[in-house]
Design a protein around this motif. Structure first.
Motif, PDB file in Angstrom:
ATOM      1  N   ASP A 260       0.836  -1.194   0.000  1.00 20.22           N
ATOM      2  CA  ASP A 260       0.000   0.000   0.000  1.00 20.22           C
ATOM      3  C   ASP A 260       0.875   1.248   0.000  1.00 20.22           C
ATOM      4  O   ASP A 260       1.837   1.348   0.769  1.00 20.22           O
ATOM      5  N   GLY A 261       0.548   2.172  -0.905  1.00 14.68           N
ATOM      6  CA  GLY A 261       1.311   3.401  -1.020  1.00 14.68           C
ATOM      7  C   GLY A 261       2.418   3.332  -2.067  1.00 14.68           C
ATOM      8  O   GLY A 261       3.238   4.233  -2.162  1.00 14.68           O
ATOM      9  N   PHE A 262       2.432   2.273  -2.899  1.00 13.18           N
ATOM     10  CA  PHE A 262       3.435   2.188  -3.962  1.00 13.18           C
ATOM     11  C   PHE A 262       3.122   3.220  -5.044  1.00 13.18           C
ATOM     12  O   PHE A 262       1.974   3.620  -5.229  1.00 13.18           O
ATOM     13  N   GLU A 263       4.140   3.654  -5.757  1.00 11.22           N
ATOM     14  CA  GLU A 263       3.966   4.607  -6.865  1.00 11.22           C
ATOM     15  C   GLU A 263       3.468   3.827  -8.078  1.00 11.22           C
ATOM     16  O   GLU A 263       4.188   2.996  -8.631  1.00 11.22           O
ATOM     17  N   GLU A 264       2.243   4.108  -8.482  1.00  7.69           N
ATOM     18  CA  GLU A 264       1.591   3.325  -9.530  1.00  7.69           C
ATOM     19  C   GLU A 264       2.399   3.253 -10.822  1.00  7.69           C
ATOM     20  O   GLU A 264       2.608   2.171 -11.379  1.00  7.69           O
ATOM     21  N   VAL A 265       2.832   4.391 -11.338  1.00  5.82           N
ATOM     22  CA  VAL A 265       3.530   4.396 -12.628  1.00  5.82           C
ATOM     23  C   VAL A 265       4.852   3.630 -12.548  1.00  5.82           C
ATOM     24  O   VAL A 265       5.263   2.996 -13.518  1.00  5.82           O
ATOM     25  N   GLU A 266       5.510   3.661 -11.404  1.00 12.18           N
ATOM     26  CA  GLU A 266       6.806   2.987 -11.254  1.00 12.18           C
ATOM     27  C   GLU A 266       6.675   1.469 -11.224  1.00 12.18           C
ATOM     28  O   GLU A 266       7.630   0.765 -11.539  1.00 12.18           O
ATOM     29  N   ALA A 267       5.524   0.988 -10.847  1.00 11.81           N
ATOM     30  CA  ALA A 267       5.280  -0.457 -10.848  1.00 11.81           C
ATOM     31  C   ALA A 267       4.658  -0.909 -12.162  1.00 11.81           C
ATOM     32  O   ALA A 267       5.099  -1.887 -12.767  1.00 11.81           O
ATOM     33  N   LEU A 268       3.638  -0.190 -12.609  1.00 16.49           N
ATOM     34  CA  LEU A 268       2.845  -0.677 -13.729  1.00 16.49           C
ATOM     35  C   LEU A 268       3.454  -0.387 -15.094  1.00 16.49           C
ATOM     36  O   LEU A 268       3.263  -1.189 -16.019  1.00 16.49           O
TER      37      LEU A 268
END
Length: 179
Positions: A8-16
């Motif tokens: 929870d709280g991960f940076e969406e663009v950096e993962a996806l």
């Protein structure tokens, strides 16, 4: 298999963005929730359904492990005992360890980056214990790929893809995505 850890709280663009790029290149990627919940909420409130839970996956023969940034997700991943053990084992066997933004702090705190060049989001440099901080957008050194932040997400994904795919394939995907 490539595994991307989500908290929870991960940076969406950096993962996806890396997940998308790697899959376009034909690579197997699995998103892994480190909580007991399959739905993980990103730093900007985007709920993402992870494909598996941490306790249900065998990481001993992973091709690559990826740690996205974002807060408090990166801090949660850095403190997660299972993620710590997985990264340490991956590094010990020379497997690819990748982290972006605040994500490299976990590898730094474990001492995995000692003697290596690394980059991260500005303000987290002091967490890269023993590393040479380069401030570049993406840094590759041996079995470590680190990246600076959201603007580096796609370049980060392409750098990982180049470790597993012919350059022609990566360039085909880059071109198709209009990079």
């Amino acid at each position: 298999m490539i595994y991307v850890f989500l908290a929870d709280g991960f940076e969406e663009v950096e993962a996806l963005a890396p997940v998308d790029i790697l899959r376009r290149c034909g690579l197997e990627v699995t998103t892994v929730s480190v909580s007991d919940e399959i739905i993980v909420e990103g730093a900007h409130g985007v709920p993402v359904v992870a494909e598996t839970l941490f306790d249900e996956v065998d990481l001993t023969e992973a091709d690559a492990l990826i740690v996205p940034g974002g807060m408090p997700g990166a801090a949660t991943l850095a403190a997660h005992t299972g993620v710590q053990h997985a990264l340490a084992a991956q590094a010990a066997r020379g497997g690819l360890c990748c982290a972006i933004c605040a994500g490299p702090m976990g590898m730094g705190q474990l001492g995995l980056l000692k003697g290596h060049r690394a980059t991260c989001y500005p303000g987290f440099e002091d967490q890269l214990e023993g590393a040479t901080y380069t401030a570049t957008l993406v840094e590759e050194d041996d079995s470590f790929i680190t990246a600076k932040g959201p603007a580096a997400a796609c370049d980060f994904g392409f750098a990982i893809a180049r470790r597993f795919c012919p350059v022609e394939k990566v360039e085909q995907v880059r071109s198709g995505m209009m990079f």
